[in-house]
Write a protein that holds these residues in place. Structure first.
Motif, PDB file in Angstrom:
ATOM      1  N   THR A  62      48.921  55.880  52.472  1.00 56.84           N
ATOM      2  CA  THR A  62      48.803  54.428  52.534  1.00 56.84           C
ATOM      3  C   THR A  62      48.888  53.856  51.126  1.00 56.84           C
ATOM      4  O   THR A  62      48.287  54.399  50.193  1.00 56.84           O
ATOM      5  N   VAL A  63      49.634  52.778  50.993  1.00 60.89           N
ATOM      6  CA  VAL A  63      49.767  52.084  49.718  1.00 60.89           C
ATOM      7  C   VAL A  63      49.210  50.671  49.881  1.00 60.89           C
ATOM      8  O   VAL A  63      49.498  49.992  50.878  1.00 60.89           O
ATOM      9  N   ASP A  64      48.421  50.251  48.908  1.00 57.90           N
ATOM     10  CA  ASP A  64      47.859  48.900  48.915  1.00 57.90           C
ATOM     11  C   ASP A  64      48.280  48.209  47.619  1.00 57.90           C
ATOM     12  O   ASP A  64      48.065  48.738  46.528  1.00 57.90           O
ATOM     13  N   VAL A  65      48.878  47.035  47.762  1.00 57.30           N
ATOM     14  CA  VAL A  65      49.350  46.271  46.608  1.00 57.30           C
ATOM     15  C   VAL A  65      48.704  44.889  46.649  1.00 57.30           C
ATOM     16  O   VAL A  65      48.712  44.220  47.689  1.00 57.30           O
ATOM     17  N   SER A  66      48.117  44.473  45.525  1.00 57.74           N
ATOM     18  CA  SER A  66      47.526  43.140  45.446  1.00 57.74           C
ATOM     19  C   SER A  66      47.908  42.485  44.130  1.00 57.74           C
ATOM     20  O   SER A  66      48.130  43.155  43.125  1.00 57.74           O
ATOM     21  N   GLY A  67      47.981  41.164  44.162  1.00 60.25           N
ATOM     22  CA  GLY A  67      48.314  40.411  42.957  1.00 60.25           C
ATOM     23  C   GLY A  67      47.620  39.068  42.972  1.00 60.25           C
ATOM     24  O   GLY A  67      47.319  38.509  44.035  1.00 60.25           O
ATOM     25  N   ARG A  68      47.363  38.543  41.792  1.00 62.33           N
ATOM     26  CA  ARG A  68      46.629  37.278  41.685  1.00 62.33           C
ATOM     27  C   ARG A  68      47.115  36.528  40.450  1.00 62.33           C
ATOM     28  O   ARG A  68      47.425  37.139  39.422  1.00 62.33           O
ATOM     29  N   TYR A  69      47.115  35.202  40.570  1.00 58.27           N
ATOM     30  CA  TYR A  69      47.434  34.338  39.439  1.00 58.27           C
ATOM     31  C   TYR A  69      46.293  33.352  39.266  1.00 58.27           C
ATOM     32  O   TYR A  69      45.892  32.658  40.213  1.00 58.27           O
ATOM     33  N   ASP A  70      45.729  33.287  38.052  1.00 58.25           N
ATOM     34  CA  ASP A  70      44.644  32.368  37.731  1.00 58.25           C
ATOM     35  C   ASP A  70      45.101  31.405  36.653  1.00 58.25           C
ATOM     36  O   ASP A  70      45.784  31.798  35.701  1.00 58.25           O
ATOM     37  N   ASP A  71      44.664  30.156  36.780  1.00 52.33           N
ATOM     38  CA  ASP A  71      45.025  29.127  35.796  1.00 52.33           C
ATOM     39  C   ASP A  71      43.788  28.277  35.530  1.00 52.33           C
ATOM     40  O   ASP A  71      43.188  27.714  36.456  1.00 52.33           O
ATOM     41  N   TYR A  72      43.379  28.199  34.243  1.00 54.63           N
ATOM     42  CA  TYR A  72      42.233  27.405  33.814  1.00 54.63           C
ATOM     43  C   TYR A  72      42.723  26.226  32.990  1.00 54.63           C
ATOM     44  O   TYR A  72      43.461  26.420  32.007  1.00 54.63           O
ATOM     45  N   LYS A  73      42.337  25.015  33.370  1.00 53.71           N
ATOM     46  CA  LYS A  73      42.712  23.803  32.648  1.00 53.71           C
ATOM     47  C   LYS A  73      41.591  23.443  31.678  1.00 53.71           C
ATOM     48  O   LYS A  73      40.456  23.179  32.087  1.00 53.71           O
ATOM     49  N   ILE A  74      41.896  23.429  30.371  1.00 54.68           N
ATOM     50  CA  ILE A  74      40.880  23.251  29.342  1.00 54.68           C
ATOM     51  C   ILE A  74      41.370  22.245  28.314  1.00 54.68           C
ATOM     52  O   ILE A  74      42.369  22.489  27.630  1.00 54.68           O
ATOM     53  N   SER A  75      40.688  21.133  28.209  1.00 54.20           N
ATOM     54  CA  SER A  75      40.950  20.155  27.144  1.00 54.20           C
ATOM     55  C   SER A  75      42.434  19.853  26.985  1.00 54.20           C
ATOM     56  O   SER A  75      42.978  19.871  25.881  1.00 54.20           O
ATOM     57  N   GLY A  76      43.110  19.594  28.075  1.00 59.49           N
ATOM     58  CA  GLY A  76      44.514  19.226  28.011  1.00 59.49           C
ATOM     59  C   GLY A  76      45.469  20.394  27.909  1.00 59.49           C
ATOM     60  O   GLY A  76      46.678  20.200  27.937  1.00 59.49           O
ATOM     61  N   SER A  77      44.952  21.617  27.775  1.00 61.15           N
ATOM     62  CA  SER A  77      45.809  22.800  27.742  1.00 61.15           C
ATOM     63  C   SER A  77      45.398  23.718  28.885  1.00 61.15           C
ATOM     64  O   SER A  77      44.550  23.378  29.712  1.00 61.15           O
ATOM     65  N   ASN A  78      45.996  24.879  28.950  1.00 60.51           N
ATOM     66  CA  ASN A  78      45.642  25.787  30.030  1.00 60.51           C
ATOM     67  C   ASN A  78      45.668  27.233  29.547  1.00 60.51           C
ATOM     68  O   ASN A  78      46.371  27.600  28.600  1.00 60.51           O
ATOM     69  N   VAL A  79      44.839  28.049  30.182  1.00 60.95           N
ATOM     70  CA  VAL A  79      44.826  29.496  29.993  1.00 60.95           C
ATOM     71  C   VAL A  79      45.140  30.114  31.341  1.00 60.95           C
ATOM     72  O   VAL A  79      44.430  29.872  32.325  1.00 60.95           O
ATOM     73  N   ASP A  80      46.234  30.856  31.437  1.00 61.74           N
ATOM     74  CA  ASP A  80      46.600  31.431  32.727  1.00 61.74           C
ATOM     75  C   ASP A  80      46.840  32.928  32.587  1.00 61.74           C
ATOM     76  O   ASP A  80      47.110  33.442  31.499  1.00 61.74           O
ATOM     77  N   LYS A  81      46.721  33.627  33.696  1.00 55.38           N
ATOM     78  CA  LYS A  81      46.872  35.080  33.679  1.00 55.38           C
ATOM     79  C   LYS A  81      47.247  35.568  35.074  1.00 55.38           C
ATOM     80  O   LYS A  81      46.668  35.147  36.070  1.00 55.38           O
ATOM     81  N   ALA A  82      48.215  36.464  35.137  1.00 53.28           N
ATOM     82  CA  ALA A  82      48.579  37.152  36.377  1.00 53.28           C
ATOM     83  C   ALA A  82      48.093  38.592  36.297  1.00 53.28           C
ATOM     84  O   ALA A  82      48.225  39.239  35.255  1.00 53.28           O
ATOM     85  N   THR A  83      47.512  39.082  37.364  1.00 52.79           N
ATOM     86  CA  THR A  83      47.035  40.466  37.422  1.00 52.79           C
ATOM     87  C   THR A  83      47.544  41.114  38.696  1.00 52.79           C
ATOM     88  O   THR A  83      47.891  40.438  39.677  1.00 52.79           O
ATOM     89  N   TYR A  84      47.566  42.435  38.682  1.00 54.06           N
ATOM     90  CA  TYR A  84      48.055  43.181  39.855  1.00 54.06           C
ATOM     91  C   TYR A  84      47.292  44.492  39.976  1.00 54.06           C
ATOM     92  O   TYR A  84      46.607  44.940  39.042  1.00 54.06           O
ATOM     93  N   ASN A  85      47.412  45.101  41.132  1.00 54.04           N
ATOM     94  CA  ASN A  85      46.815  46.416  41.361  1.00 54.04           C
ATOM     95  C   ASN A  85      47.628  47.156  42.417  1.00 54.04           C
ATOM     96  O   ASN A  85      48.058  46.572  43.422  1.00 54.04           O
ATOM     97  N   ILE A  86      47.874  48.419  42.184  1.00 56.25           N
ATOM     98  CA  ILE A  86      48.551  49.296  43.143  1.00 56.25           C
ATOM     99  C   ILE A  86      47.627  50.459  43.452  1.00 56.25           C
ATOM    100  O   ILE A  86      47.201  51.183  42.543  1.00 56.25           O
ATOM    101  N   GLY A  87      47.275  50.612  44.714  1.00 58.91           N
ATOM    102  CA  GLY A  87      46.402  51.699  45.129  1.00 58.91           C
ATOM    103  C   GLY A  87      47.093  52.619  46.117  1.00 58.91           C
ATOM    104  O   GLY A  87      47.885  52.167  46.955  1.00 58.91           O
ATOM    105  N   VAL A  88      46.798  53.909  46.005  1.00 59.11           N
ATOM    106  CA  VAL A  88      47.410  54.915  46.867  1.00 59.11           C
ATOM    107  C   VAL A  88      46.313  55.774  47.475  1.00 59.11           C
ATOM    108  O   VAL A  88      45.409  56.228  46.772  1.00 59.11           O
ATOM    109  N   GLU A  89      46.404  55.986  48.795  1.00 52.20           N
ATOM    110  CA  GLU A  89      45.495  56.893  49.503  1.00 52.20           C
ATOM    111  C   GLU A  89      46.333  57.990  50.166  1.00 52.20           C
ATOM    112  O   GLU A  89      47.255  57.686  50.920  1.00 52.20           O
TER     113      GLU A  89
END
Length: 946
Positions: free
Chosen positions: A588-615
């Motif tokens: 079994t393979v499990d794949v997950s991904g996420r995108y986060d975006d923080y709005k701060i003082s007129g600018s932004n900090v964003d990050k995409a993360t992922y994970n691949i799991g195998v059983e």
């Protein structure tokens, strides 16, 4: 500093037996053990997982056979996945002697790092509790309640970092706690670098129950009482659970324990008493000026003050007694809890949760202190006496007799928090799609009352002792006094003490709002190994932090205490998806991904993360698993919005030294080396996220239904960690820029010259070192868990469980270009435990149950090693520390159970560390060990209608 300074795995549903039969083999034991916990089928017990409609009238039998696995968004029919999970149940907490959520987590084998706690009364967050997973910073662990994030604690850990506190959670209303070690950002977002802890509260109750408990310690102090009630109702179509808990605990004072009631007698130097009335020179030489030879102050500190001598320094008036401070907090807390859900129709369920907490933490760092040294702004910071050829300082440590009632002068942190969730869940008609939409709001309000001396008042009180200046030494830039030493060597009255002391009150607040929607289909399409599952989540919210210290902190009126105001707010958005693919029956393979975006003082900090799991399951009794992915931590609100705070530090002025011919090995002779320089630091809204690459490999083996063994190897590679810029490195760069070794017009030089301030003569005035992304960290660890059940016909059943963690590698690079520091080999940087383990055996026979729980803490550096490194004579490691708890429960009549617990059964103190000097009043590492000793608890619980 930013805040007030202290002296510069599983969730199951009702028909789980069907799943156990279907999965068989390696999962048989796990199923059997978990089913025995009488879990009611509430799917919300999985962190970050949407509550399915399994409790609604429309739930299909196929859905009932699914198990929500912690660490995944998708319901499935596997109890073990690619993500390792540990579970602590309420029964575990009661039988193993854990008094609270924090106690259970801090004493688990994955909590190998040192943390600030109740014993560190000089800390900034005395009313909070946290842990360090595998030696990583506390803020790298994500905490959830029922799958939704905790709001941050209002005060800052170590004065610089925002973190979540795990205090104030009602123990008796906990169903279980799930712990996921390793990076989990692809599911849970920011902060989930070290791991995730999800605290699951009760969602079902089959009647009213009351629980009471009382405890005390073998050596005095620490008496405590706790009572809790819980009840469940089913009016009409509603399911309602309500509960409340009240707890009160008295503090433990240092004088109540042998190790802290006097200055250390077995150290590397002779026992040296507290210097309560002292006059000393620039090089530390003591000048005894009491015409009464301490007779006038002999009655202080319990009639123990006398004329003492410190070899090599001189005479003074002092005491060998110590311990007039708390080593464990006093606490009074009240919590209330409500859960309610109802089926609006066959496809829709409405639910809500409310958790309220009010707690007051009391503690004391001891009486106030007056000293001319250490505060360059003091009018008496070094002075001259025409009769003594030296630059002088005086100090006076006030006695309990002078201060009056210490208990009435304790610091007090009051935290009020409210957390509410409102949501709806259900299925989309008769399809396999389910949904959850909810909103959670949390607010924490903290009031800190710190008992201290006020600068003008205490200086004015001592002014008559110094008198008016009789001259000025322009060479040393100090005033000349002829002090009234006889008046200095006199005790004061409690009324006089009260004239320059009192409470400073600071207020802080955090808030967190989160709206979340999840869509899930655990049977999206068919594959050779089974049904593919899919889940998607969108969420958005806002965070706020405000810290408003007492104004007297900001104008210098709080004697030897500092603080700085701070405030910040930001919005955040995220999208998450997960796809689970059973490619084969064994793979079994499990794949997950996420995108986060923080709005701060007129600018932004964003990050995409992922994970691949195998059983991979080559046979039914064996699971091989692995994961690889990324994790991150967004800059905290304090990282971004912390106001500027000041401090003094000893630094080398490389530029002036070089100008005067002092470089290289000759630097130590420079008159501008190691001079005191004013420094500042502040937040930085231009910070990048902290990033990490994470991976783990594991094996789970269950040869029979009675035994299960799991081992996982985990690794982290973390970079762009937020640290305060290095002052020494900054001055080195500034020197190279001014000397022409670096291009003075380069961005590096422009920034360095702007951060270093000099006067018209070229002398250093101040250095500004804001927070920056600079540090890197690497960690490798292994964790092993064992469970075994033995059932007999004659002598009942035995359950054995154990876990073990070993830190194999932990390195740190403070700034780009710095050498790599081996934290396991360099004790001056880290005093963490390399190994930690626990083992328990529970024996149930008839109405009687007993549990023996043993925990073993591995070796740590001794004091000399932590200060000077292992190459110093006398430096080394301390032996392992082993503690044992014993508990018993007996059902007297149906519904009534009596219990007794003994914590630290053999009253074991920390390993003796004779490398501490005789000047220490607390000769053990309070971040690793405690000296509370043996504790006793008795309790009774009654379930009505049994």
């Amino acid at each position: 500093m930013t805040t007030v300074g202290r002296f510069t795995g599983f969730s199951f549903i009702n028909k789980y037996k069907i799943v156990c039969t279907a999965t068989a083999g390696m999962f048989a034991f796990v199923c059997q053990h978990s089913f025995a916990q009488e879990v009611t089928g509430d799917v919300s017990k999985t962190p970050g997982v949407t509550e399915s409609n399994t409790s609604s009238k429309s739930t299909k039998s196929a859905d009932l056979q699914e198990v929500i696995v912690t660490g995944s968004l998708i319901p499935q029919q596997r109890a073990e996945t690619s993500t390792p999970v540990s579970v602590i149940t309420l029964d575990d907490m009661q039988t193993k002697g854990f008094a609270s959520v924090a106690d259970a987590l801090q004493r688990s084998s994955f909590a190998t790092g040192s943390v600030q706690g109740a014993q560190y009364v000089g800390g900034f967050t005395q009313g909070a509790q946290t842990l360090s997973m595998f030696g990583l910073t506390p803020s790298y662990t994500k905490y959830l309640i029922d799958g939704r994030p905790l709001a941050d604690y209002p005060a800052l850990y170590n004065g610089t970092d925002i973190f979540a506190s795990i205090s104030g959670i009602p123990t008796l209303l906990i169903d279980h706690i799930d712990i996921l070690p390793g990076g989990q950002s692809s599911i849970y977002g920011s902060d989930a670098i070290a791991g995730v802890v999800n605290i699951v509260l009760k969602k079902k109750s089959d009647g009213a129950a009351i629980d009471a408990r009382a405890g005390w310690t073998d050596d005095g102090g620490g008496t405590q009482y706790r009572i809790g009630v819980v009840d469940g109702f089913n009016p009409g179509n509603w399911n309602i659970v309500v509960g409340a808990q009240y707890e009160k605990k008295n503090p433990i004072w240092g004088y109540q324990r042998d190790l802290t009631k006097q200055f250390f007698t077995g150290g590397t130097s002779p026992q040296t008493g507290e210097r309560d009335y002292l006059i000393f020179g620039l090089d530390g030489t003591y000048y005894f000026q009491d015409p009464s030879n301490c007779a006038n102050v002999a009655g202080q500190f319990g009639n123990s003050v006398a004329k003492l001598t410190r070899p090599g320094y001189g005479d003074y008036c002092g005491t060998y007694k110590s311990g007039y401070y708390t080593i464990d907090n006093g606490l009074e807390s009240t919590q209330g809890y409500l859960h309610a859900d109802t089926d609006l129709n066959d496809h829709v369920q409405l639910f809500t949760d409310v958790l309220w907490n009010h707690d007051v933490t009391r503690f004391s760092s001891g009486t106030a202190y007056f000293g001319t040294a250490g505060d360059p702004t003091s009018p008496y910071y070094y002075f001259e006496d025409p009769n003594i050829p030296d630059l002088l300082n005086v100090q006076h440590v006030f006695s309990p007799e002078e201060a009056g009632n210490l208990a009435s002068q304790m610091d007090k942190d009051t935290n009020n928090s409210i957390r509410g969730t409102l949501g709806v869940k259900g299925s989309l008609g008769s399809s396999d799609w389910t949904y959850t939409v909810d909103m959670t709001y949390t607010e924490n309000k903290l009031t800190e009352k710190t008992y201290l001396a006020f600068t003008s008042a205490i200086n004015n009180f001592f002014a008559p002792i110094f008198g008016d200046p009789i001259g000025y030494d322009s060479a040393n830039q100090v005033n000349i006094f002829a002090p009234n030493y006889a008046a200095f060597y006199q005790p004061i009255t409690p009324d006089q003490y009260a004239s320059f002391t009192g409470y400073a009150t600071s207020y802080s607040r955090t808030e967190d709002s989160l709206a979340r929607a999840q869509l899930t289909n655990s049977s999206l399409f068919s594959l050779p190994g089974g049904e593919a599952g899919f889940a998607a989540v969108i969420e958005g919210g806002a965070q706020g932090w405000d810290y408003a210290p007492d104004p007297r902190y900001l104008d210098g009126e709080t004697y030897l205490y500092t603080a700085v105001a701070g405030s910040g707010h930001r919005s955040r958005y995220a999208a998450t998806s997960e796809l689970r693919l059973p490619l084969l029956k064994s793979l079994t393979v499990d794949v997950s991904g996420r995108y986060d975006d923080y709005k701060i003082s007129g600018s932004n900090v964003d990050k995409a993360t992922y994970n691949i799991g195998v059983e991979y399951r080559p046979v039914k009794t064996l699971l091989l698993r692995g994961r690889y992915g990324t994790a991150f931590k967004a800059p905290t609100l304090s990282d971004e919005f912390q106001g500027q705070s000041g401090f003094y530090q000893q630094l080398n002025d490389y530029y002036l030294c070089a100008q005067n011919g002092y470089t290289g090995t000759n630097l130590g002779n420079c008159p501008y080396a190691q001079e005191y320089v004013f420094g500042t630091t502040e937040g930085n809204t231009r910070l990048r996220p902290i990033n990490a690459k994470v991976a783990d490999l594991g094996i789970v083996w269950a040869p029979t239904s009675a035994i299960s063994v799991a081992a996982d190897y985990m690794l982290w590679n973390i970079h762009d960690e937020v640290v305060q810029q290095d002052s020494d490195k900054l001055l080195s760069i500034e020197s190279q820029c001014r000397l022409g070794d670096l291009d003075i017009s380069s961005p590096t030089c422009v920034a360095a010259l702007a951060q270093v301030t000099r006067d018209n003569s070229g002398n250093l005035v101040s250095v500004d070192t804001p927070k920056i992304n600079a540090a890197q960290e690497t960690l490798h660890a292994i964790r092993v868990e064992l469970n075994y059940t033995l059932t007999t016909d004659r002598v009942g059943s035995f359950k054995f469980s154990g876990s073990y963690s070993n830190i194999l590698k932990h390195t740190f690079v403070p700034n780009v270009g710095d050498p790599t520091i081996d934290l396991l080999a360099d004790p001056t940087w880290s005093e963490e435990f390399k190994t930690k383990g626990d083992f328990s055996v529970t024996w149930d026979i008839g109405k009687l149950g007993t549990t023996l729980y043993v925990e073993r803490y591995g070796r740590t550096p001794n004091y000399l090693a932590s200060i000077y490194g292992y190459d110093t004579a006398g430096a080394g490691t301390l032996g392992a520390w082993t503690l044992a708890n014993l508990s018993a429960q007996y059902e007297v009549i149906p519904g009534l159970e009596l219990s007794a617990n003994i914590e630290n059964l053999f009253n074991r103190m920390p390993p003796v560390d004779n490398s501490y000097p005789g000047t220490e009043r607390q000769p053990y590492n309070e971040f690793n060990y405690d000296i509370y000793g043996r504790r006793f608890f008795v309790g009774a619980s009654y379930k009505f209608g049994r």
